[in-house]
Every structure is written in C-alpha cells, then in structure tokens.
Design an enzyme around this catalytic site. Structure first.
Site, PDB file in Angstrom:
ATOM      1  N   GLN A 109      15.568 -16.952 -28.966  1.00 55.91           N
ATOM      2  CA  GLN A 109      14.925 -15.758 -29.513  1.00 55.91           C
ATOM      3  C   GLN A 109      13.723 -16.165 -30.368  1.00 55.91           C
ATOM      4  O   GLN A 109      12.977 -15.316 -30.830  1.00 55.91           O
ATOM      5  CB  GLN A 109      15.915 -14.971 -30.376  1.00 55.91           C
ATOM      6  CG  GLN A 109      17.142 -14.475 -29.640  1.00 55.91           C
ATOM      7  CD  GLN A 109      18.208 -13.987 -30.607  1.00 55.91           C
ATOM      8  OE1 GLN A 109      18.177 -12.850 -31.070  1.00 55.91           O
ATOM      9  NE2 GLN A 109      19.128 -14.867 -30.957  1.00 55.91           N
ATOM     10  N   VAL A 111      10.137 -17.733 -31.602  1.00 61.21           N
ATOM     11  CA  VAL A 111       8.758 -17.694 -31.085  1.00 61.21           C
ATOM     12  C   VAL A 111       8.009 -18.979 -31.430  1.00 61.21           C
ATOM     13  O   VAL A 111       6.795 -19.053 -31.244  1.00 61.21           O
ATOM     14  CB  VAL A 111       8.026 -16.452 -31.646  1.00 61.21           C
ATOM     15  CG1 VAL A 111       8.638 -15.178 -31.054  1.00 61.21           C
ATOM     16  CG2 VAL A 111       8.031 -16.401 -33.171  1.00 61.21           C
ATOM     17  N   ASP A 112       8.745 -19.998 -31.907  1.00 60.60           N
ATOM     18  CA  ASP A 112       8.116 -21.308 -32.176  1.00 60.60           C
ATOM     19  C   ASP A 112       8.293 -22.214 -30.960  1.00 60.60           C
ATOM     20  O   ASP A 112       9.007 -21.867 -30.014  1.00 60.60           O
ATOM     21  CB  ASP A 112       8.741 -21.943 -33.431  1.00 60.60           C
ATOM     22  CG  ASP A 112      10.238 -22.254 -33.264  1.00 60.60           C
ATOM     23  OD1 ASP A 112      11.052 -21.880 -34.135  1.00 60.60           O
ATOM     24  OD2 ASP A 112      10.601 -22.882 -32.234  1.00 60.60           O
ATOM     25  N   HIS A 127      11.836 -13.564 -26.681  1.00 60.19           N
ATOM     26  CA  HIS A 127      10.965 -12.755 -27.557  1.00 60.19           C
ATOM     27  C   HIS A 127       9.541 -13.301 -27.618  1.00 60.19           C
ATOM     28  O   HIS A 127       8.810 -13.078 -28.587  1.00 60.19           O
ATOM     29  CB  HIS A 127      11.583 -12.644 -28.957  1.00 60.19           C
ATOM     30  CG  HIS A 127      12.882 -11.890 -28.944  1.00 60.19           C
ATOM     31  ND1 HIS A 127      13.811 -11.998 -29.942  1.00 60.19           N
ATOM     32  CD2 HIS A 127      13.402 -11.026 -28.055  1.00 60.19           C
ATOM     33  CE1 HIS A 127      14.853 -11.231 -29.653  1.00 60.19           C
ATOM     34  NE2 HIS A 127      14.633 -10.629 -28.521  1.00 60.19           N
ATOM     35  N   CYS A 135      -4.536 -10.374 -24.321  1.00 59.55           N
ATOM     36  CA  CYS A 135      -5.280  -9.141 -24.610  1.00 59.55           C
ATOM     37  C   CYS A 135      -4.311  -7.977 -24.754  1.00 59.55           C
ATOM     38  O   CYS A 135      -3.370  -7.847 -23.963  1.00 59.55           O
ATOM     39  CB  CYS A 135      -6.257  -8.845 -23.475  1.00 59.55           C
ATOM     40  SG  CYS A 135      -7.070  -7.264 -23.651  1.00 59.55           S
ATOM     41  N   CYS A 162     -10.923  -9.867 -26.432  1.00 57.35           N
ATOM     42  CA  CYS A 162     -10.627 -10.339 -25.068  1.00 57.35           C
ATOM     43  C   CYS A 162     -11.925 -10.686 -24.356  1.00 57.35           C
ATOM     44  O   CYS A 162     -12.877  -9.896 -24.415  1.00 57.35           O
ATOM     45  CB  CYS A 162      -9.891  -9.252 -24.297  1.00 57.35           C
ATOM     46  SG  CYS A 162      -9.761  -9.554 -22.525  1.00 57.35           S
ATOM     47  N   CYS A 165     -12.192  -7.785 -21.396  1.00 62.32           N
ATOM     48  CA  CYS A 165     -12.451  -6.351 -21.604  1.00 62.32           C
ATOM     49  C   CYS A 165     -12.784  -6.032 -23.059  1.00 62.32           C
ATOM     50  O   CYS A 165     -12.855  -4.852 -23.425  1.00 62.32           O
ATOM     51  CB  CYS A 165     -11.217  -5.556 -21.173  1.00 62.32           C
ATOM     52  SG  CYS A 165      -9.854  -5.670 -22.350  1.00 62.32           S
ATOM     53  N   THR A 203      22.038 -17.640 -34.910  1.00 64.54           N
ATOM     54  CA  THR A 203      21.597 -16.263 -34.716  1.00 64.54           C
ATOM     55  C   THR A 203      22.589 -15.298 -35.365  1.00 64.54           C
ATOM     56  O   THR A 203      23.797 -15.523 -35.338  1.00 64.54           O
ATOM     57  CB  THR A 203      21.415 -15.900 -33.229  1.00 64.54           C
ATOM     58  OG1 THR A 203      20.925 -14.568 -33.141  1.00 64.54           O
ATOM     59  CG2 THR A 203      22.705 -16.053 -32.447  1.00 64.54           C
ATOM     60  N   SER A 204      22.063 -14.220 -35.924  1.00 63.37           N
ATOM     61  CA  SER A 204      22.927 -13.212 -36.571  1.00 63.37           C
ATOM     62  C   SER A 204      23.531 -12.281 -35.525  1.00 63.37           C
ATOM     63  O   SER A 204      24.410 -11.485 -35.837  1.00 63.37           O
ATOM     64  CB  SER A 204      22.085 -12.398 -37.562  1.00 63.37           C
ATOM     65  OG  SER A 204      20.996 -11.789 -36.869  1.00 63.37           O
TER      66      SER A 204
END
Ligand SMILES: CC(C)NC(=O)[C@H](Cc1c[nH]c2ccccc12)NC(=O)[C@H](CCCC/N=C(/NCCC(=O)O)S[C@H]1O[C@H](COP(=O)(O)OP(=O)(O)OC[C@H]2O[C@@H](n3cnc4c(N)ncnc43)[C@H](O)[C@@H]2O)[C@@H](O)[C@H]1O)NC(=O)OCc1ccccc1
Ligand SMILES: [Zn+2]
Length: 255
Positions: A109, A111-112, A127, A135, A162, A165, A203-204
C-alpha cells in the site's frame, strides 16, 4: 491455536516453520514497513501523517482541484523525504524471503520505492507511487521533478504542466475516492486467492479495498501471519500475530 497468548519465540517458531514450508507466498505491506526507515506512517499517534494533516484537504481529487499547489507541495515534500530514506532490514528480509520462495508476490500500500531499492523489483503498488507523476487530464506520464524542487513541510509548490496538453501534473498515487489501478488490484487478489502463506506487515488494515487482501487469503485456507507492534482488525484472521517492529521481527523470520 489456543486463545492464550504464547511467548513470542514460539509464535516466531510457528511463523518461521510456516514460511519455510511455503510454496506460494504473498507479502502484504503498509506504512509500518517503512517506519524504521524514517518514513512516517499515517495513523500512529503523534507521528502519523493524518495526525498532522487533513487527508480530505490533501489526499483527494477534490483537494487537488481546489488547491493544486498545496497538494503538489505536500507530495513533493514526502517524495524528498523518501529520497533521503534507506530500506531497512525488514525490506531486505522480504527480498531474501522472495529469493527463497520463488513463487512470491510482494503487494504494498506504500507509495515509496523502498521495497524495490531492497531488491523486490516486481513489487505490486496498490496505491500508486510518489515516483510516477502523470498529467491530471490526459494521464501522460510526467518526468519526476529534479532534486532541486524540494519544498519545506506544508509549503505550496505549483505543479509542472503536462508536455502534451498543458494541464497540471498530479502525483501518481491513488487518492481517497479513486479506484485502485485495476491490473495491480487484480494481481493482488489473484495472488491472495492462490497463496498458501500470506505475511502482512505494518498495516492497520483499515483502508479498503486493500485490506481485503489478507482476508481473501484467510478465506481460502491460507496461513496468515501478521507482524505489527499493535493489534489490528486483521488479528482475527491471522494464525500467528508477531507483535514487534518489522525491522527486528522479519530478519528473525528468515534466519
Ligand atoms: C480510511 C478508510 C475508512 N477509507 C477507505 O478505505 C476509503 C473508502 C472506502 C472504500 N471502501 C470502503 C469500505 C469500508 C470503509 C471505507 C471504504 N477507500 C478509498 O477511498 C479507496 C482508495 C484508498 C487509497 C487511498 N490512498 C492511500 N495512499 C495513497 C495516497 C497517499 O499515500 O497519500 S491510503 C494510505 O493510507 C493507508 C494507510 O494504511 P497503513 O499503511 O496500514 O498505515 P497506518 O498508518 O494506518 O498503519 C500503520 C500500521 O503500522 C504499524 N506499525 C508502526 N510501526 C511499525 C513497525 N516498525 N513495524 C511494523 N508495524 C508498524 C502500526 O501499528 C499500524 O498498525 C495506506 O494504504 C496508504 O497507502 N478508493 C475507493 O474506495 O474508491 C471507490 C471507487 C471504486 C471504483 C471507482 C471509483 C471509486
Ligand atoms: Zn496532459
């Protein structure tokens, strides 16, 4: 397994035995896995990010639409902190386990990129990641900004535009209210469905649908082992609960 809590060394022996006999292993991790690397968790008292910051104001698509510079600054601050962190003995033990049990899937989970830096190259990120900005309109992958752009805590920083766009670039993470990346979630459910041992670490077990993963393994008759200093809702589905820190307990499990 009797209700009476057994001394940790016996739980450790049970867990090590189950891992030694594993043929299809899932390692499922949360913020506690990186806590001893200096990356704050979300819910731990005092140090947890959600103790200091409001997830509704920072980790939702609405928050980014309302104030992209506040949200981008916060995630750049977190990305810089991860850049300074190093994998801990727990991350390395997970990589060693995968080397020992060829059919191992590491699902996080987090993001590192500490699992990858410790040698778990094919880690499944439920996650997203701080290192894959894209973008916010056309989803075109954007280059991760250079080291220079490190804002202080809570400092606002205009997101880059971006190249395709010109819409604002957003962090490559999954915000509350957003769907998980389908391929990652499907791979995690499939691995939990077919595993014989699942190790859940730090994790909780409060954030869904990720928290389903250990429960899928338990429902399928897999042996679920938890490593967490605290009790969590997952204790109920675990055959063994090792109430200690990841960087101490995991190396003891692969010795
Ligand atoms: C809070 C919770 C109640 N809310 C949710 O679960 C919501 C809503 C919801 C959905 N289904 C539900 C069912 C029931 C209730 C609520 C819901 N879920 C969502 O919004 C999900 C998306 C959730 C993902 C959000 N993004 C994150 N992160 C990325 C961003 C960012 O990082 O900023 S979640 C984020 O928080 C989660 C935190 O959990 P943990 O990792 O467990 O960390 P925590 O701090 O809580 O616990 C740390 C643990 O470690 C332990 N520990 C501490 N030190 C150590 C140590 N040293 N060693 C070992 N352990 C240690 C501690 O004791 C503790 O137990 C992580 O997953 C982390 O990624 N999306 C969605 O449902 O979309 C719908 C949808 C569907 C289809 C189409 C469109 C929409
Ligand atoms: Zn674009």
């Amino acid at each position: 397994m009797t209700g009476r809590r057994k001394p940790e060394r016996m739980d450790l022996a049970d867990a090590a035995e189950a891992l030694a006999g594993a043929r299809r292993l899932v390692v499922f991790t949360g913020a506690g896995m990186s806590a001893e690397s200096g990356v704050p968790t979300f819910r731990d008292a005092l140090t947890g990010l959600w103790e200091r910051f409001d997830p509704q104001a920072l980790a939702t698509p609405e928050a980014f639409r309302a104030d992209p510079a506040l949200v981008w600054g916060w995630y750049e601050w977190r990305r810089a902190a991860v850049g300074r962190a190093e994998p801990n003995p727990g991350h390395r033990a997970v990589a060693a386990l995968a080397a020992r049990v060829p059919d191992t899937v590491v699902v996080t989970q987090n993001v590192d990129d500490l699992h990858e830096r410790a040698g778990s190259a094919a880690t499944v990120h439920l996650h997203g990641s701080l290192l894959t900005p894209r973008c916010s309109a056309c989803a075109e992958p954007a280059p991760a900004p250079g080291a220079g752009a490190e804002p202080g805590e809570g400092r606002r920083l205009e997101p880059p535009r971006c190249g395709h766009c010109a819409a604002p670039v957003r962090p490559g993470v999954v915000w509350f209210g957003e769907a998980l990346p389908e391929p990652a979630f499907a791979a995690a459910v499939e691995a939990a469905y077919r595993c014989d041992v699942l190790l859940t670490v730090g994790t909780s077990g409060l954030v869904y649908p990720a928290a389903e993963i250990p429960q899928v393994a338990a429902r399928r008759g897999g042996t679920v082992i938890q490593v967490n200093p605290e009790e969590t809702p997952l204790d109920a589905v675990c055959a063994v609960n090792l109430h200690g820190p990841a960087a101490r307990v995991l190396p003891a499990l692969v010795r």
